[in-house]
Scaffold this motif. Structure first.
Motif, PDB file in Angstrom:
ATOM      1  N   THR A   8       1.433  -0.798   5.441  1.00  0.00           N
ATOM      2  CA  THR A   8       1.715  -0.147   6.716  1.00  0.00           C
ATOM      3  C   THR A   8       2.055  -1.153   7.799  1.00  0.00           C
ATOM      4  OG1 THR A   8      -0.631  -0.151   7.336  1.00  0.00           O
ATOM      5  CG2 THR A   8       0.202   1.798   6.177  1.00  0.00           C
ATOM      6  N   MET A  28      -1.075  -0.050  -1.811  1.00  0.00           N
ATOM      7  CA  MET A  28      -2.452   0.184  -1.375  1.00  0.00           C
ATOM      8  C   MET A  28      -2.514   0.193   0.140  1.00  0.00           C
ATOM      9  SD  MET A  28      -5.924  -2.054  -2.140  1.00  0.00           S
ATOM     10  CE  MET A  28      -5.975  -3.070  -0.642  1.00  0.00           C
ATOM     11  N   ARG A  30      -5.318   1.447   3.518  1.00  0.00           N
ATOM     12  CA  ARG A  30      -6.593   2.061   3.910  1.00  0.00           C
ATOM     13  C   ARG A  30      -6.389   3.551   4.206  1.00  0.00           C
ATOM     14  NH1 ARG A  30      -7.106  -2.966   6.708  1.00  0.00           N
ATOM     15  NH2 ARG A  30      -8.870  -4.204   5.938  1.00  0.00           N
ATOM     16  N   ASP A  31      -5.289   3.863   4.873  1.00  0.00           N
ATOM     17  CA  ASP A  31      -4.972   5.242   5.215  1.00  0.00           C
ATOM     18  C   ASP A  31      -3.558   5.550   4.717  1.00  0.00           C
ATOM     19  OD1 ASP A  31      -4.517   7.712   6.259  1.00  0.00           O
ATOM     20  OD2 ASP A  31      -4.741   7.148   8.371  1.00  0.00           O
ATOM     21  N   PRO A  32      -3.418   6.073   3.513  1.00  0.00           N
ATOM     22  CA  PRO A  32      -2.080   6.326   2.965  1.00  0.00           C
ATOM     23  C   PRO A  32      -1.217   7.247   3.813  1.00  0.00           C
ATOM     24  CG  PRO A  32      -3.728   6.403   1.229  1.00  0.00           C
ATOM     25  CD  PRO A  32      -4.480   6.333   2.531  1.00  0.00           C
ATOM     26  N   SER A  33      -1.826   8.058   4.677  1.00  0.00           N
ATOM     27  CA  SER A  33      -1.030   8.955   5.524  1.00  0.00           C
ATOM     28  C   SER A  33      -0.187   8.181   6.527  1.00  0.00           C
ATOM     29  CB  SER A  33      -1.945   9.938   6.265  1.00  0.00           C
ATOM     30  OG  SER A  33      -2.739   9.268   7.232  1.00  0.00           O
ATOM     31  N   ALA A  46      -5.426   4.777  -2.060  1.00  0.00           N
ATOM     32  CA  ALA A  46      -6.260   4.397  -0.926  1.00  0.00           C
ATOM     33  C   ALA A  46      -7.139   3.236  -1.365  1.00  0.00           C
ATOM     34  CB  ALA A  46      -7.109   5.581  -0.469  1.00  0.00           C
ATOM     35  N   ASP A  48      -9.541  -0.381   0.244  1.00  0.00           N
ATOM     36  CA  ASP A  48     -10.067  -1.172   1.354  1.00  0.00           C
ATOM     37  C   ASP A  48     -10.673  -2.439   0.774  1.00  0.00           C
ATOM     38  OD1 ASP A  48     -11.985  -2.155   3.421  1.00  0.00           O
ATOM     39  OD2 ASP A  48     -11.279  -0.375   4.492  1.00  0.00           O
ATOM     40  N   SER A  54     -12.682   0.749  -4.791  1.00  0.00           N
ATOM     41  CA  SER A  54     -11.286   1.075  -4.478  1.00  0.00           C
ATOM     42  C   SER A  54     -10.363  -0.058  -4.900  1.00  0.00           C
ATOM     43  CB  SER A  54     -11.123   1.368  -2.981  1.00  0.00           C
ATOM     44  OG  SER A  54     -11.191   0.196  -2.191  1.00  0.00           O
TER      45      SER A  54
END
Length: 283
Positions: A8, A28, A30-33, A46, A48, A54
């Protein structure tokens, strides 16, 4: 399988766009959205750095990984590399910074980057380190003041930095992740020439078709503005970095982008033309 972390962010987002479509890629976040559109077939997970389970899921079946961390002084690199080694990852391409090679750089950020580089080099996995100069995209921090006032505010406005377009960093990462011959190598990445904030303001003005002037910040004012966004230890590091820049430490130019990609590094003018709309909008 190639794993991309930091997808991101400025470089990771560009890297995901540039990886060949016939490769197995996992992203990868933390917030795939928060991810922008990814190519069909891309595996999104997702993950972290502080969550070992994860990381285990994200690294399963991965052979090459792109690692970008930003929590200065944290142990994100150590957590990731420990999990990557356990998962059988063969090659890690890491983004660091050009300041690591400067013996005069002894600030918190550079010391942390040296430490994380050493963790990778001593991990037993194959490695490649990308050391970019400052990103041209840092100029986006001026977007509001340019749009509303036609002003760039900066410390040491005439000092120069051979800043690099993040798209060129991503292109170099594609080479390191998809080609042989980059293992055990350090690639220092710069733009085509050193440029000052005064010159950047002038370039942005030409692109926007209206005057953009530089307002020089005093050290005290620059410190106060930075403290609005960063902890004091990071502010001290950023101000020390600015002093090294004023002394000429960031003026050197490398032809690495050309050698790796076959295309010259993009100029600040090109970056500004491609991002001009960000400087036209007021909040």
């Amino acid at each position: 399988m190639i794993l991309v972390t930091g997808a991101t962010g400025t470089v990771g987002r560009e890297l995901v766009r540039r990886l060949p479509g016939d490769l197995a890629v996992r992203v990868m976040a933390r917030d795939p959205s928060r991810l922008e559109a990814v190519a069909p077939g891309t595996d999104v997970v997702a993950g972290d750095y502080t969550d070992p389970a994860s990381l285990d899921r994200a690294l399963r079946g991965v052979r090459r990984a792109f690692l970008l961390t930003s929590r200065v002084g944290g142990d994100d690199d150590a957590c990731f590399l420990r999990a990557a080694r356990a998962a059988g990852v063969r090659h890690v391409v890491k983004v660091s910074a050009a300041a690591v090679a400067d013996e005069r750089a002894d600030d918190l950020i550079t010391r942390w980057q040296r430490t994380t580089e050493r963790l990778l080099m001593d991990s037993g996995m194959r490695w490649t380190v990308l050391r970019p100069r400052s990103f041209m995209s840092n100029a986006l921090s001026w977007a509001t003041s340019i749009a509303s006032e036609g002003v760039v505010r900066a410390l040491h406005g005439t000092s120069v930095n051979a800043c690099v377009d993040p798209r060129d960093v991503a292109a170099a990462a594609v080479c390191a992740l998809t080609e042989d011959g980059h293992e055990g190598r350090i690639h220092t990445l710069t733009g085509p020439r050193p440029i000052s904030a005064v010159e950047q303001a002038a370039e942005l003005g030409r692109v926007l078709g209206r005057p953009v002037r530089l307002e020089e910040l005093s050290p005290d004012r620059a410190r106060a503005r930075l403290l609005e966004r960063h902890p004091v230890e990071v502010v001290d590091a950023l101000l020390a970095s600015a002093e090294r820049q004023r002394a000429g430490a960031k003026a050197g130019v490398e032809d690495t982008v050309l050698r790796l990609t076959g295309r010259p590094a993009r100029s600040f003018r090109t970056w500004a033309e491609d991002h001009c709309e960000a400087f036209r909008r007021t909040p």
